[in-house]
Write a protein that holds these residues in place. Structure first.
Motif, PDB file in Angstrom:
ATOM      1  N   LEU A   1     -22.396  39.607   1.873  1.00  0.00           N
ATOM      2  CA  LEU A   1     -23.430  39.392   2.714  1.00  0.00           C
ATOM      3  C   LEU A   1     -24.903  39.988   2.565  1.00  0.00           C
TER       4      LEU A   1
ATOM      5  N   PHE B   1     -25.564  47.522   9.837  1.00  0.00           N
ATOM      6  CA  PHE B   1     -24.279  47.010   8.920  1.00  0.00           C
ATOM      7  C   PHE B   1     -23.087  46.919   8.117  1.00  0.00           C
TER       8      PHE B   1
ATOM      9  N   GLU C   1     -16.081  41.849   8.311  1.00  0.00           N
ATOM     10  CA  GLU C   1     -15.845  41.217   7.156  1.00  0.00           C
ATOM     11  C   GLU C   1     -14.383  41.511   7.138  1.00  0.00           C
TER      12      GLU C   1
ATOM     13  N   GLN D   1     -20.527  48.654  10.059  1.00  0.00           N
ATOM     14  CA  GLN D   1     -19.256  47.667  11.327  1.00  0.00           C
ATOM     15  C   GLN D   1     -19.838  46.374  10.976  1.00  0.00           C
ATOM     16  N   ASP D   2     -20.991  45.394  10.655  1.00  0.00           N
ATOM     17  CA  ASP D   2     -20.317  44.481  10.015  1.00  0.00           C
ATOM     18  C   ASP D   2     -20.014  43.905   8.484  1.00  0.00           C
ATOM     19  N   CYS D   3     -19.714  44.742   8.064  1.00  0.00           N
ATOM     20  CA  CYS D   3     -18.978  44.468   6.758  1.00  0.00           C
ATOM     21  C   CYS D   3     -17.598  44.935   7.119  1.00  0.00           C
TER      22      CYS D   3
END
Length: 357
Positions: A66, A109, A116, A111-113
């Motif tokens: 990302l 970020f 994913e 949390q975004d990982c």
């Protein structure tokens, strides 16, 4: 057809003895602490669920894809994962690296990982035996908290028609309700949940409002004093800073408590040393076997043993009637044979179940 190895595992499990002090617990006297081992058994197809090390490695892979972490930082953290013994510290540092430089928790970020890494969890449930066992205990009053970011238990429970709830430490009212036993199908995520837009933390300072709230801390620590905690799939939980802050730091006389931890016995010397060390924390370490494949069936059999116990409430009900545990038809027959008048019915009731007055 079953393999000889699988038959051997079942044979060993079938004749395994359980601690009577554990199987004689009422489900409502237990609190399950769920670790990564449970998720690894349920969804082996997701490496990130298998351990803290696997989770960190998966997050680093997602961060690289990302492009939310500098390549130099990715390389540095991968090196730490290989060398650092305390992976909770590494995870904490990684969260801080991808979060705002403030004390409070905001979207980050990390949390975004995780989103994913944990995408479409429901499609990866392969072995739900452990989750079925946990739900069976929850139906009978067992409470559940987890250090995991995933919500596999809630997903599976909802598939079974249970009103599952994911709880966060930041929701004080809900936490108090849960701790007092008023949220039957609530799962308390002490690190937060990967779907939570506020992100996750491993440092108690992130939950300073919780740890500095006397009412919340008292009700949570009272659970550690009055319930028997049963650790499932937990390896590093007692070294977890948030778990320590919530349950260990201020609870006195831990050696007088009676908690339980199921572990893999890979090495006898290590296992028996761990047993001796954990008794100082009031925790009885129990082996579920010498290979991880034995874990689900052990939990299933253990749950069956616990659920066999009659509740004190049922025994009190039985003791108030001269007929003990007889069914209604047997009760009618016995009353007829003894010449006793038929029991009175509840006024206004249309059913045929008698009540003694």
């Amino acid at each position: 057809m079953d393999s000889p190895e699988g038959a051997t595992i079942r044979s060993e499990q079938k004749f395994r003895k359980f601690l009577k002090s554990l199987v004689r617990k009422q489900p409502r006297d237990l609190l399950l602490v769920i670790g990564t081992g449970v998720s690894a058994a349920v969804a082996p197809g997701i490496p990130a669920l298998c351990s803290w090390r696997s989770c960190i490695e998966a997050v680093l892979g997602a961060a690289e894809q990302l492009e939310v972490l500098h390549p130099g930082d990715v390389a540095e953290f991968r090196n730490k994962v290989k060398k650092e013994r305390d992976l909770l510290v590494v995870a904490h540092d990684l969260i801080r690296k991808m979060s705002p430089r403030t004390g409070d928790t905001k979207p980050n970020f990390f949390q975004d990982c995780l989103m994913e890494v944990f995408d479409n969890l429901e499609q990866h449930i392969q072995n739900p035996v452990v989750l079925q066992s946990i739900l069976r205990l929850m139906e009978r009053g067992t409470m559940v908290l987890t250090t995991n970011y995933d919500n596999l238990l809630e997903i599976f429970g909802q598939q079974q028609g249970k009103p599952m709830e994911s709880l966060d430490l930041k929701d004080k009212d809900k936490v108090l309700q849960w701790a007092r036993g008023h949220v039957k199908y609530g799962v308390l995520h002490i690190h937060g949940l990967y779907t939570d837009p506020c992100g996750m933390v491993l440092d108690p300072s992130g939950y300073k409002d919780v740890t500095q709230d006397p009412e919340v801390m008292e009700v949570l620590q009272n659970l550690y004093r009055t319930k028997s905690f049963l650790f499932l799939g937990c390896g590093e939980t007692l070294r977890d800073q948030i778990f320590q802050a919530l349950f260990l730091y201020t609870v006195k006389n831990k050696v007088d408590l009676e908690h339980y931890m199921l572990v893999l016995k890979e090495n006898e010397d290590h296992f028996f040393k761990l047993q001796a060390d954990m008794l100082l924390h009031g925790i009885k370490v129990v082996s579920y076997g010498d290979c991880f494949q034995q874990f689900p069936e052990y939990v299933q059999d253990l749950t069956a043993q616990i659920c066999k116990q009659r509740s004190p409430d049922a025994e009190r009900v039985d003791s108030t009637t001269p007929l003990g545990t007889s069914c209604v038809d047997c009760a009618k027959r016995k009353l007829g044979e003894s010449g006793t008048d038929s029991p009175k019915r509840i006024k206004g009731s249309n059913n045929d179940v008698p009540t003694l007055q």
